[in-house]
Design an enzyme around this catalytic site. Structure first.
Site, PDB file in Angstrom:
ATOM      1  N   SER A  48      14.519 104.679 -80.685  1.00 18.98           N
ATOM      2  CA  SER A  48      13.909 105.997 -80.535  1.00 18.98           C
ATOM      3  C   SER A  48      14.666 107.107 -81.254  1.00 18.98           C
ATOM      4  CB  SER A  48      13.765 106.309 -79.054  1.00 18.98           C
ATOM      5  OG  SER A  48      13.092 105.233 -78.466  1.00 18.98           O
ATOM      6  N   ARG A  93      18.200 110.375 -89.354  1.00 18.43           N
ATOM      7  CA  ARG A  93      19.410 110.987 -88.783  1.00 18.43           C
ATOM      8  C   ARG A  93      19.458 110.650 -87.298  1.00 18.43           C
ATOM      9  NH1 ARG A  93      15.707 113.982 -89.909  1.00 18.43           N
ATOM     10  NH2 ARG A  93      14.468 114.938 -88.366  1.00 18.43           N
ATOM     11  N   ASP A 131       9.722 105.112 -79.265  1.00 12.32           N
ATOM     12  CA  ASP A 131       9.308 105.068 -77.850  1.00 12.32           C
ATOM     13  C   ASP A 131       7.958 105.756 -77.623  1.00 12.32           C
ATOM     14  OD1 ASP A 131      10.503 107.520 -78.352  1.00 12.32           O
ATOM     15  OD2 ASP A 131      11.826 107.495 -76.612  1.00 12.32           O
TER      16      ASP A 131
HETATM   17  C1  GLC Z   1      14.376 112.079 -80.123  1.00 11.64           C
HETATM   18  C2  GLC Z   1      14.174 110.997 -81.180  1.00 11.64           C
HETATM   19  C3  GLC Z   1      12.759 110.452 -81.136  1.00 11.64           C
HETATM   20  C4  GLC Z   1      12.407 110.026 -79.713  1.00 11.64           C
HETATM   21  C5  GLC Z   1      12.675 111.145 -78.728  1.00 11.64           C
HETATM   22  C6  GLC Z   1      12.411 110.713 -77.295  1.00 11.64           C
HETATM   23  O1  GLC Z   1      13.566 113.147 -80.443  1.00 11.64           O
HETATM   24  O2  GLC Z   1      14.444 111.513 -82.464  1.00 11.64           O
HETATM   25  O3  GLC Z   1      12.626 109.349 -82.001  1.00 11.64           O
HETATM   26  O4  GLC Z   1      11.063 109.634 -79.661  1.00 11.64           O
HETATM   27  O5  GLC Z   1      14.019 111.573 -78.844  1.00 11.64           O
HETATM   28  O6  GLC Z   1      13.212 109.641 -76.929  1.00 11.64           O
END
Ligand code: GLC
Length: 481
Positions: free
Chosen positions: A157, A172, A210
């Site tokens: 995520s 990143r 996610d």
């Molecule tokens: C951050 C991550 C993203 C994820 C979110 C919730 O924003 O960059 O990929 O979906 O957290 O976990």
């Protein structure tokens, strides 16, 4: 549809009678800083819609709008055994999902605590940890060994550029992770290499955000689900858009993907307003950003997500204590100076304190910070926690409203997951109210509702892995040629 928690008593008139006048002035100032009006929510939403468009354009924008290469929607008829892993902020979850093919499923799962130091350790350490945990889990579930490689959906995520479903180049780190030599690299071969070391037959079929998992898992059981949302350590959303409306991939799509087909988009809208055009940022938000490992990134997320809410409170308290010289007179504030000492459960517990004299607040401050808080201080602290929680919920729904406007959804089930959504007091009610403020609905309308999601990182990852295997079996593409 919004699930109402037990109602806390509203502040009765006179709640603040023993709070000194000077404190009240400060409190009003902070209330002004942290309160987001309906009008501001509407302005933010309008800008949000254009930023979603911009992210899909050839020129690109702040919001990455990542095509996730999930091009089918589940029918509920998908079947089979799938492994899923989810690397969250504090745990690695490993799940075995058995899709039954009748919109139902069975899951067996284990949780492995991710040592805190691994968040900023080495890439090998992280991926070896994941592979070791997977090996332990598979040994338990398949004591006799497995004849065929197990298909795995990897929920990772963080923003990854995807040119196909089973690859993802980390753009990143977010949410406080900072591991060298991963940014700019494809994380799937890294995981696959560590899996090879432990000698377990596992095939990483799909890399999944996610939010995309949440969306697909919820659609497996609810055809009205239109977006997958995470309000947790980070915040983000995914939805399906029309391939022909993704200008940045124009002319690049393989020929078996028509312009009319759908594609899940992982928005990564935690990066909304990195140029600071509309969000009502306070000096506290500016400081959190400046002191973070990636200043200038994830501006929206840093104001609203679970990773940062306790930190906002800590900075406000330090301001009241040291800058303004009002709070915690004569006490040792060394612990309060420690960044991130208060996680989100801290303001959440403060809001949850059921006692008139806020004795839980006192206990919390004593245990975690070694600070004794007077009753007037506790009352102000409770109000601060409310303001921070309310701001988070109100700003959070701008992403939902923007997706609805972009896709012209007049009705939608918005499937949400994450610690803030599930555990933060009043979040659901405040979010529902903010949606009403944006769309100017009355209380009994609510055509767009936020509903609790199915388990995205388990079931969603499994369903996506199943959809991917089916596409591959049918000779259909799962990425750019
Ligand atoms: C951050 C991550 C993203 C994820 C979110 C919730 O924003 O960059 O990929 O979906 O957290 O976990």
């Amino acid at each position: 549809m919004v699930h109402l928690g037990p109602k806390r008593p509203q502040h009765r008139k006179g709640t603040f009678t023993d709070v000194p006048e000077q404190w009240m002035e400060q409190l009003h100032e902070i209330e002004n800083l942290l309160t987001v009006s309906a009008e501001t929510l509407r302005t933010i939403t309008t800008h949000f819609v254009s930023e979603l468009e911009k992210g899909l354009s050839k020129a690109g924008g702040n919001i990455p709008m990542i095509p996730a290469w999930v091009m089918d929607t589940p029918t509920g008829k998908e079947t089979g055994d799938y492994l899923a892993i989810d690397l969250g902020g504090t745990n690695l979850r490993v799940v075995l999902v058995r899709l039954a093919g009748d919109c139902t499923f069975d899951t067996t799962q284990s949780k492995f605590a991710l040592p805190e130091s691994f968040r900023t350790g080495s890439a090998d350490q992280l991926f070896d940890f994941i592979a070791d945990s997977l090996a332990k889990f598979v040994e338990e579930q398949y004591p006799e060994g497995c004849s065929e490689p197990l298909p795995l959906g990897f929920t990772f995520s963080y923003p990854c550029s995807q040119s196909k479903i089973n690859s993802g180049i980390l753009q990143r780190w977010t949410k406080g992770f900072d591991i060298d030599n991963v940014e700019g690299h494809d994380v799937v071969p890294m995981l696959q290499a560590s899996i090879k070391k432990v000698g377990v037959p596992i095939d990483v079929v799909a890399l999944i955000n996610d939010t995309t998992g949440t969306l697909v898992a919820s659609m497996y059981t609810d055809p009205e689900a239109k977006m997958g949302l995470i309000f947790g350590t980070g915040c983000n959303g995914a939805y399906y858009d029309v391939v022909g409306d993704i200008p940045k991939l124009e002319g690049k799509f393989p020929s078996d993907i028509p312009a009319t087909s759908l594609m899940a988009i992982n928005c990564e809208y935690g990066a909304f307003d990195n140029e600071h055009a509309v969000l009502p940022r306070t000096k506290y938000d500016v400081q959190i950003d400046a002191e973070s490992p990636r200043p200038g990134q994830q501006s929206f997320e840093k104001m609203i997500s679970g990773y940062y809410l306790g930190e906002v409170l800590r900075l406000v308290l330090l301001d009241l204590a040291e800058e303004k010289g009002l709070f915690f007179k004569g006490q040792d504030l060394s612990k309060l100076h420690k960044p991130f000492i208060m996680d989100t459960s801290f303001p959440a517990h403060i809001e949850d304190d059921p006692f008139e004299n806020l004795s839980d607040v006192q206990e919390l401050f004593d245990t975690v910070l070694g600070i004794q808080v007077t009753l007037p201080e506790r009352k102000v602290i409770r109000r601060l926690a409310e303001l921070i929680g309310e701001r988070s919920a109100r700003l959070s729904v701008c992403g939902i409203a923007a997706i609805c406007k972009k896709r012209n959804y007049k009705k939608a089930h918005c499937a949400a997951d994450g610690s803030v959504y599930n555990k933060y007091p009043q979040f659901k009610e405040r979010a529902a109210k903010a949606l009403r403020d944006i769309f100017e609905w009355t209380e009994d309308e609510d055509p767009v509702v936020i509903i609790p999601a199915e388990d995205g990182s388990g079931v969603g990852a499994a369903v996506i892995a199943a959809l991917t295997e089916k596409r591959l079996a049918n000779g259909l593409s799962v990425g750019l040629e």
